[in-house]
Design an enzyme around this catalytic site. Sequence first.
Site, mmCIF file in Angstrom:
data_model
loop_
_atom_site.group_PDB
_atom_site.id
_atom_site.type_symbol
_atom_site.label_atom_id
_atom_site.label_comp_id
_atom_site.label_asym_id
_atom_site.label_seq_id
_atom_site.Cartn_x
_atom_site.Cartn_y
_atom_site.Cartn_z
ATOM 1 N N THR A 98 0.858 -1.177 0.000
ATOM 2 C CA THR A 98 0.000 0.000 0.000
ATOM 3 C C THR A 98 0.894 1.226 0.000
ATOM 4 O O THR A 98 1.967 1.220 0.590
ATOM 5 C CB THR A 98 -0.890 0.063 1.255
ATOM 6 O OG1 THR A 98 -0.081 -0.300 2.359
ATOM 7 C CG2 THR A 98 -2.089 -0.804 1.154
ATOM 8 N N GLY A 99 0.464 2.225 -0.693
ATOM 9 C CA GLY A 99 1.249 3.453 -0.720
ATOM 10 C C GLY A 99 0.363 4.609 -0.336
ATOM 11 O O GLY A 99 -0.801 4.416 0.040
ATOM 12 N N GLY A 100 0.896 5.806 -0.428
ATOM 13 C CA GLY A 100 0.130 6.993 -0.084
ATOM 14 C C GLY A 100 -1.110 7.127 -0.937
ATOM 15 O O GLY A 100 -2.158 7.604 -0.487
ATOM 16 N N ASP A 128 7.568 12.592 -8.001
ATOM 17 C CA ASP A 128 7.490 11.823 -6.759
ATOM 18 C C ASP A 128 8.620 10.797 -6.728
ATOM 19 O O ASP A 128 8.402 9.619 -6.480
ATOM 20 C CB ASP A 128 6.119 11.145 -6.647
ATOM 21 C CG ASP A 128 5.898 10.537 -5.256
ATOM 22 O OD1 ASP A 128 6.634 10.918 -4.321
ATOM 23 O OD2 ASP A 128 5.023 9.672 -5.124
ATOM 24 N N LYS A 163 -2.215 -0.220 -9.590
ATOM 25 C CA LYS A 163 -2.407 0.697 -8.469
ATOM 26 C C LYS A 163 -3.842 1.162 -8.484
ATOM 27 O O LYS A 163 -4.307 1.664 -9.510
ATOM 28 C CB LYS A 163 -1.510 1.924 -8.630
ATOM 29 C CG LYS A 163 -0.080 1.623 -8.402
ATOM 30 C CD LYS A 163 0.699 2.884 -8.113
ATOM 31 C CE LYS A 163 2.037 2.448 -7.554
ATOM 32 N NZ LYS A 163 2.743 3.477 -6.863
ATOM 33 N N GLY A 201 -2.771 4.661 -2.582
ATOM 34 C CA GLY A 201 -3.769 3.596 -2.517
ATOM 35 C C GLY A 201 -3.076 2.252 -2.477
ATOM 36 O O GLY A 201 -1.914 2.162 -2.087
ATOM 37 N N VAL A 214 -1.647 -1.459 -3.995
ATOM 38 C CA VAL A 214 -0.982 -1.993 -5.183
ATOM 39 C C VAL A 214 -1.192 -3.497 -5.210
ATOM 40 O O VAL A 214 -1.066 -4.170 -4.188
ATOM 41 C CB VAL A 214 0.532 -1.690 -5.153
ATOM 42 C CG1 VAL A 214 1.172 -2.090 -6.467
ATOM 43 C CG2 VAL A 214 0.780 -0.229 -4.832
#
Lengths: 190, 952
Positions: free
Chosen positions: B98-100, B212, B121, B102, B104
Site C-alpha cells: 500500500t502506498g500513499g 514523486d 495501483k 492507494g 498496489v
Amino acid sequence: MAGGRAPAITDLLQAWADDDAEAGERLFEAVYPELRMLARQRLAGENAAISIQATELIHEVYCKLVDQRRCSWQCRGQFFAVAAMMIRRILIDHAKQRCRRKRGSGVVHLSLDEVQIPWLPKTLDVLALDGALVELAGIEMRAAQIAELRFFAGLSLQETARVTGLSQSTVQRKWRFGKAWLARKLGPAP
Amino acid sequence: MTTISLETWRRAAVVFERALDQSSDGRQAFVRRICGDDDELLSAVVSLFALSSDTAESNEDDVEAVAVRRGPRLPPVRSSPWCGRLVGRYRILHPIGTGGMGEVFLAERATGDVEQRAAIKLIRENHPASSSRFRRERQILARLTHPNIARFLDAGVTEGGRLYVVLEYVDGIPFTDYCDQRRLGIDQRLAMFVKICGAVQHAHQNLIVHCDLKPGNVLVGNDGEPKLLDFGISKLLDLRHASQSAATDRPFRPNTNTRYLTPVYASPEQRQGRQLTMATDTYSLGVLLHELLTGRLPVTDRSTRGGHGSTRAVDQPSTSRGPSSDVLDRRHGEATADELARASARSTSPRSLRRRLLGDLDAIVLRCLRDEPSDRYNSVDRLVEDVRRHLNALPIRARPAQLDYRIGKFVNRHGLAVGASLAAVLALSALGVSMIERSVEVARERDRAIEAQRESEQVTRFLTDTFRLASAYNQQDPGPAPTHSVTVREALEYSSDRVQRELVDQPALRARLLSTIGRAYVDLGEIDRAVGLLREAKSIRRKSLPIDHPDHADSLNGLGWALLQQGRAGRAEPMLRAALVASRALDRPSRHLLDSLLYLGDLVNRRGDSAAAIKLFEEALIVARELEHPPSQGVAEALTSLGVALRSQGQLDQAELRLRESLMILQRVRGEQHPEVASAMHALGWVIARKGDSDQASQLLRQALSITENVLGSDHPETLAHLASWGDYLTFRGDYEAAEPILRQTLHEDRKRKGHHHPDVAQSLNALALAIWQQGKLEAAEPHLREALAIAHRHWGRENKRTAVFTHNLGALLHELERSEEAASTLEDALEIRIRLLGDTHTEVAITLTVLADLRVGFDDYERALELATKAETILAATLSAQHWRTAIAQSVRAECLIGLGYYEEAERLLMNAVPRIEAARGTDSRPARAAQRRVERLVEARAASGAPSLS
C-alpha cells in the site's frame, strides 16, 4: 603472564604492519607457543574424531595477547593472517600424530561454521583440506591463500582483501574459484 | 578429478574468473568461445560453475551484509476483496503493498495468450470522469519506453469509479537497499545513479515529469538494473483535480496532490504548491543522491519545519550541508557505530567516505538541493554530465569561479586589492603608484627620479584613460552599475593600439607600456602577441636609454620569459643570463634580479639540470625574502620552483617542506581560487604521489586542475598543462584507460598551439605511449615513442636526462615486443647516458638495469642477469625503499634468474614477498603484476619438471 606480554605483542604487530620484517619473525615466536598450547588443551583427551573451530581458537589467543585498544585494523589483519598459517600447521601436526598413534582412527575435523560452502559438509578432515589447499596453491596461489584466511582465521571477504592487498572484487573472484574447486575436490562424489 | 591436469586447472581458473565478469546470460557463450576445442578445459570450467551459483553466493560471503538486509522483500500475502477481480484487461492476483495513493496489486493479463504480469495501483479516491486530456496523457505515458522505466501499460476507471494505473511488474527492492546489501562502493552507486538520471532525462525529453521520486519508486531486480515506477502518475492525478475543479468551478491549483508526497523528497516549490517544472525532479534526484551516498536524508532547515505553503520558507534559503558532513561527525574523535555501519555498507571507512564526498559530490548534491529551481542544474543532463565528469576525474561544473580571474590576476600582479566595480580603472591608478616606487628604488639620480615620476604619472593617466575609453566603447548596454564587461584582453588590445598610435615621440613611456602589456599577454597565454610587443619594447629601450639603465634587465627578462614559454630555450637563455648580469650589477636586490633568477632557473630545470636550477632558486629565495616582509608572492614563487627542482633530484622530504610553505603563503596572499595556488598544489601533489599517498595526491592534482579551469577557462594553456599532468598522474597510478583520452586531447592541443616539434609535444607523446602500452597495445605505442625520441634528440641532444627517459622507454617496449637485439642496444644506450649524467647509483639507472636483467633472462644468460638484477634491487632498496614496487619488480626478476639457476627455495621466498607488493601497488591485472605472476608459474613448472616438492 598475559598481562606482561600483551603490550609487547601489540608493538610487534604494529611494527610488522609498518613493514618491519624482523618483527614478523619475533611475532611468530611469541604467538606460536601460546596458540599451540591452547590447541593442545582443546584437542587433548579427545579420542574419537573431533571437530575444532579454528577461528574460535584464534580469537581466544588474540584476546589474550593483543592490547586491542592500541591495535590498528591493519595490525589486527596481520595477526589473523599469521595466526591462520600457524593454526593450520598446528592442526596438521596434531592430526599426523594421531594418525601415527592410532593408525588412522583419529581424524581431526575443522568446523566450517563461519564459512559455509554449499556442497561441502560442515566439518572437514583437516589433512584432506590441507592436501587440497596445497594442490590449489599449485593451481592458483592466491585462491589458496584466500581460502586459508577464510577457513583458519575466519576473515570476511573485506578483511581478506585488506590483508592480502588485493581488491575486493579480485578476492571475490578468486574465492569463488577456490570454493568451487574445493567443493569439487572434497565434496561428495557426484 | 584425476582426469584433469594441473595445467588445465590453471587455465580453468583464469577462464572461470574472467567468466564471472560476464553477465549470467552471456557466461555460457563466453566460456564456450574461450575454451574452443579444448574439451578438457571446458568440462573443468563447467564443473566449477556447477558448484558455484549466484544464489548460493548472495546467501553467504559477507556475514555483515545480513545485518544490513532489511526484512522481507514484500509484505506477506493478505487477502483482499479485490483478489480475483477484473480491472480493465487484468485480473488481480494478490496485494503487494500500500502506498500513499492507494493499494498496489499483482495482476495478470486476463485476455490474449500472452502471459503478462503487471502491477495495478488503485487510487484511493474516486474519480469523477475520464476526460479527453486524461486519454491523451495516457497515450503519452504508454509511448514512454526506456530500459530503466517500468512500462506504463494502462490506466482507467473501475466500475466503482476508482482510478487505476497498470504498470510493468518489477520484482525488486528499493535501489538504496540494493546498494547497501551488495555493499556497493561510491563509484558503483554513482553508476547506478547515472542510470536513474538517464531514465528521468528520457522522460523529460518526452515532457513527462515524475514529481514523486523516492527510493520506493526506484526498484532494482536481480539483474541489477534500476527501474523507475510511477512516471507521470502525478500528472494523471492533477488531471483528475483539473476535471474536478472544472466541474465545480473552483479555481484550478496545480499539484494539489502534494498531500500524497513523501515530504522529505519533495522540492520546496512542491510543498508550497508553486509551479512545478523539471527542476522539481532535479531536487528529488539530489535527495536520492544524498541518501545513496550517505545513508541519510539531507538535513535542511525545512526538514524540521512544516513547510506547507509557508512563505517564510521561500525567503529563507535552507542551510543544507553537503553529504560529506553526514558521514562522520568530526566533533567526536571516533566514528559512531551508525557511521561505521553506513560506511561499511559502502565498502569503506567513515573517514575515507568523507574524503571521497568532500568537494565534488558535496557541490553536486547541494546544487540539486537549491531552494530556487533556477539555481539548480538547468537540466538533468547537466547533473549527469557533472557526475560523469567526477567519475572521469575531471573538474565538475557545479563549483563556480569565485572571481573574475582575468582582471584579478592582472591586478594582483601589481599587488593590489580591488573592488568589483570599476576594477580596471582603480587597478591602473594604483599600478602607477607601484611604478613610482619601483622607479624611485632604481633611479638614484635626481633628474632621473623626476623624469621617472613624470613618466609614471603619464603611464597611469594613459592606462586609466584607455580603460575608461575601452569600457565606454564596449559597454553596449549600460546598466545601473559598471560591470566587468571589459575584459583585460579587450583593454589590452585597445591600449596597445593606442600606444602604437599616440606615443611615437615618448620612447621611454612607450617601452614601459609595451613591456607591461606584453607581460600581461604572457599571463593570458597569448605568447606570440606578447613576444612582438616585448621585442619592440626592448629595441626602443636599446635605442633611447643609457646602457646601464635598469629597464634593460626588465626588457631582457620579459622577452626571455616569453621565448621560454614558446619553447625556444636556446634563444631565451642568453637574454636571461644578460638580465641576470645586469640586475646583479645593481647595488640592491631588485625584482629584476628575482625574475632573472627564477626564469633562468626554470629554463635550466626544464633542460633537466636540476642541480644547477636548485642553486639559482636558492639564491632567488634569499633575494625574495629580502624584498618581501612578510613573505609574499615572490617568496612563494621561489619556494615552489625550489620544491619542484628538489623533487626531480629525488629529495622528496625537502621538496614537500618548501612546497607546503609556498602553498600556505599563496593561500594567504591570493585566496583559495588562484592559478598560483593551483601550481603550488600541483607541485605538492606530485611530491606526495611519489611518496606514495595516492589519495592525497589525486585530491591535490584535481583541485589544482579545477581551480585553473574555473578561473582561466578550459582552453588556457595553463589549464591544459594541468590537464596533461592529470593524465600523467592517472598513468602513474596505473589507470591507463582513463588516462588515454586525456593524454590524446593534450597531445592534440599541444601540437595545435606549440607546433609539432615542441618539447612539450615530446612529453605528451611519451605519456600517451605509456598509457597505450600499459593497456597492452604495444605496437600502437611504438611510433609515439619514436616520435618523442626524435624531438628529444633535436631539442636536447642524446646526452640528456629526458632523452634518456624516452630511450629507456623505447628499449623496454622493444623488449616486451620481443625484439630483443634492438631492445638490448637501445637499453645499453639509455644506461650509458644515465650513468654518465646521474652517477651509477641513481634510481633511474636501476630501472634500466632491471629491464636489462629481464632481457638477459630471455637470452638464458642467468648469471649476467642475476648480477644486473641484484645491482638494480640494491640501488632501488637504497634510493626508494625495500618495500617499493619497483624494488619488488627487480626482486621478481632476480627470482626468475634463481629459478633458471635452480635455486627454487630462494626464488620462492623472493616471489612471495615481491608479487603481493607489485599487485598492491600496480593492481593485480597490471602488466608488471602479470609479469610477476608468470614468474610464479614458471617456478611451479620448473619445480614440477625437476620433481621437487610443490609450494608448501
